[in-house]
Design an enzyme around this catalytic site. Structure first.
Site, PDB file in Angstrom:
ATOM      1  N   LEU A 193       0.814  -1.223   0.000  1.00 36.84           N
ATOM      2  CA  LEU A 193       0.000   0.000   0.000  1.00 36.84           C
ATOM      3  C   LEU A 193       0.843   1.266   0.000  1.00 36.84           C
ATOM      4  CD1 LEU A 193      -2.903  -0.957   2.440  1.00 36.84           C
ATOM      5  CD2 LEU A 193      -2.972  -0.824  -0.046  1.00 36.84           C
ATOM      6  N   CYS A 211       3.044  -1.494   8.780  1.00 37.66           N
ATOM      7  CA  CYS A 211       1.628  -1.208   8.500  1.00 37.66           C
ATOM      8  C   CYS A 211       0.818  -2.503   8.399  1.00 37.66           C
ATOM      9  CB  CYS A 211       1.509  -0.400   7.215  1.00 37.66           C
ATOM     10  SG  CYS A 211       2.348   1.197   7.273  1.00 37.66           S
ATOM     11  N   HIS A 212       1.311  -3.461   7.613  1.00 32.66           N
ATOM     12  CA  HIS A 212       0.562  -4.709   7.408  1.00 32.66           C
ATOM     13  C   HIS A 212       1.441  -5.945   7.528  1.00 32.66           C
ATOM     14  CE1 HIS A 212      -1.738  -1.511   5.330  1.00 32.66           C
ATOM     15  NE2 HIS A 212      -2.776  -2.123   5.867  1.00 32.66           N
ATOM     16  N   GLY A 213       2.694  -5.757   7.986  1.00 33.88           N
ATOM     17  CA  GLY A 213       3.536  -6.912   8.300  1.00 33.88           C
ATOM     18  C   GLY A 213       4.203  -7.570   7.124  1.00 33.88           C
TER      19      GLY A 213
END
Length: 247
Positions: A193, A211-213
């Site tokens: 992202l 943020c999302h690993g």
């Protein structure tokens, strides 16, 4: 008394005769005029037909010119060749002017679409690698984007070269992502992202996006997490042994 009566009867008869004549005379005159018109029309038609069949109508040039404008204004191409040459010269000059104007407009339009000098200056950036310690990563800026430059150790290079392709989501060899194996250059933007990963972090010692690993190895390849692709390698080249030009 008898003569008076006879005179009165005569007057009445005379008046009746005059009235009858006044009524009949216009009709007779109208019939005679109509017959004369018909006869004159027939005569004219016959005359025109005889003239058209007997004689050919004159051509336009045979009628002549009343003001002699044709002979005064026309250009004789044989007797006056210099006027013809002047006409050709004027036409050629006007066409050349049109073509030159169109060329100038096209050149200006194309040149307006090219990047200016300041934009071209920002399109590339040169960096010195001599001050980066082995095993460390620096972050530089290029075209407004973060760029990771990592000085890798020999152990890190050997580890990344030994990774099987079957373990990679976006399968790229380490040698495909580097020019000089000692240095890795990659955009610092997560391919999930668009976040900026943390350097020297994660399960594989490369980068980690909190943020999302998403986990990246020291070659910038995605090894774990939702990111679909490896970190992008920008266009760059070595201008010297310890200097690179990005862009």
């Amino acid at each position: 008394q008898l003569s008076i009566r006879s005179f009165g009867v005569f007057n009445i008869a005379t008046m009746n005769a005059l009235r009858l004549a006044s009524r009949v005379a216009p009709r007779a005159v109208g019939r005679v005029g109509l017959q004369s018109q018909i006869q004159s029309t027939a005569f004219r038609s016959t005359s025109v037909a005889k003239f058209s069949t007997a004689e050919k109508a004159p051509e336009l040039h045979e009628l002549g010119s009343v003001d002699h404008g044709y002979h005064a204004d026309r250009i004789d191409k044989v007797a006056e060749p210099e006027r013809r040459a002047f006409t050709y010269l004027m036409l050629s000059g006007v066409r050349f002017a049109y073509a030159s104007t169109a060329r100038v407009l096209v050149v200006k339009f194309v040149s307006s679409m090219t990047a200016s000098a300041d934009v071209l200056a920002l399109a590339s950036a040169e960096f010195d690698l001599s001050e980066i310690p082995v095993g460390s990563t620096i972050t530089v800026k290029w075209r407004g984007k973060p760029v990771f430059i990592r000085h890798r150790s020999q152990a890190e290079i050997d580890t990344e070269m030994a990774v099987p392709m079957s373990h990679l989501r976006d399968q790229e060899g380490d040698d495909e992502r580097t020019i000089n194996p000692n240095y890795l250059v990659a955009l610092g933007i997560c391919t999930h992202l668009g976040c900026v990963p943390i350097s020297n972090a994660g399960e594989f010692g490369g980068w980690f996006c909190p943020c999302h690993g998403s986990h990246y190895d020291v070659s910038g390849r995605i090894r774990k997490g939702p990111a679909p692709l490896n970190l992008e390698v920008p266009p760059y080249k070595f201008t010297e042994e310890q200097k690179i030009l990005i862009g």
